[in-house]
Design a protein around this motif. Structure first.
Motif, short mmCIF file in Angstrom:
data_model
loop_
_atom_site.label_atom_id
_atom_site.label_comp_id
_atom_site.label_asym_id
_atom_site.label_seq_id
_atom_site.Cartn_x
_atom_site.Cartn_y
_atom_site.Cartn_z
N UNK A 1 0.84 -1.18 0.00
CA UNK A 1 0.00 0.00 0.00
C UNK A 1 0.88 1.24 0.00
N UNK A 2 0.25 2.33 -0.21
CA UNK A 2 0.92 3.62 -0.31
C UNK A 2 1.42 4.07 1.06
N UNK A 3 2.63 4.63 1.10
CA UNK A 3 3.17 5.13 2.37
C UNK A 3 3.02 6.64 2.49
N UNK A 23 -9.65 0.37 -3.40
CA UNK A 23 -8.98 0.18 -2.11
C UNK A 23 -7.98 1.32 -1.93
N UNK A 24 -8.22 2.16 -0.92
CA UNK A 24 -7.32 3.29 -0.70
C UNK A 24 -6.18 2.96 0.26
N UNK A 30 -7.74 -5.62 6.91
CA UNK A 30 -8.96 -4.95 6.44
C UNK A 30 -8.65 -3.98 5.32
N UNK A 31 -9.57 -3.91 4.35
CA UNK A 31 -9.49 -2.91 3.29
C UNK A 31 -10.30 -1.69 3.69
N UNK A 32 -9.77 -0.52 3.35
CA UNK A 32 -10.52 0.72 3.41
C UNK A 32 -10.80 1.06 1.95
N UNK A 33 -12.08 1.05 1.59
CA UNK A 33 -12.50 1.22 0.20
C UNK A 33 -13.37 2.47 0.07
N UNK A 129 -6.38 1.38 -6.24
CA UNK A 129 -6.50 2.80 -6.56
C UNK A 129 -5.34 3.16 -7.51
N UNK A 130 -5.65 3.78 -8.60
CA UNK A 130 -4.61 4.16 -9.59
C UNK A 130 -3.99 5.50 -9.25
#
Length: 130
Positions: A1-3, A23-24, A30-33, A129-130
C-alpha cells in the motif's frame, strides 16, 4: 500500500464507475475502500463479517432484513453505520453518494449470498487505486 497520505476527494475523482470500490489503504487484514453509488444495489449478506459504511457525500439508504422485520436506515453525509454479519441488506442512493467501506481484505462486494447480479453492479473484492 501507499506510504503517503491519500486525499479521499482525489481518490474519488480518479474513477467514475458506480458501485465499483477502490482500495485506498489497508489496516491489518482490512481494506478501506471508497466508491461512488447511485440508485439501487442488490440484496446480499456477508455471513462471516460486519460491513462498515461512512457517507462522505450525499445520502445512503440501507434496507435491512432483520429478525424483527424489514427496516431502512437513512445515512446523511458524515454518518456511519455497521451492518452486522448475517443480515441481508440492500444499499441505495436515490440522489447519489460517495461512501467509505471498511471490511476484511478479500470480501466480495456482493456478499456470500445475493440476488441476481445486474450489469451495473461490479462483483469484486475491490480494485487498486490508480
Amino acid at each position: 500500500m501507499n506510504s503517503e497520505p491519500i486525499a479521499l476527494d482525489k481518490a474519488l475523482a480518479s474513477f467514475d464507475v458506480l458501485w465499483s470500490p477502490r482500495i485506498v489503504t489497508r489496516v491489518n487484514d482490512y481494506d478501506v475502500r471508497v466508491t461512488k453509488v447511485d440508485g439501487d444495489y442488490i440484496w446480499h449478506v456477508h455471513d462471516n463479517t460486519d460491513e462498515f459504511f461512512l457517507v462522505l457525500d450525499g445520502e445512503l439508504h440501507i434496507a435491512l432484513r432483520e429478525p424483527a422485520g424489514e427496516r431502512t436506515v437513512v445515512l446523511p453525509q458524515g454518518s456511519v453505520f455497521t451492518v452486522p454479519r448475517g443480515i441481508y441488506h440492500k444499499p441505495s442512493a436515490p440522489s447519489g453518494a460517495q461512501i467509505l467501506l471498511f471490511e476484511p481484505t478479500g470480501t466480495l462486494t456482493v456478499g456470500d449470498s445475493h440476488d441476481e447480479i445486474p450489469d451495473h453492479v461490479d462483483a469484486t473484492i475491490g480494485h487498486a487505486l490508480q
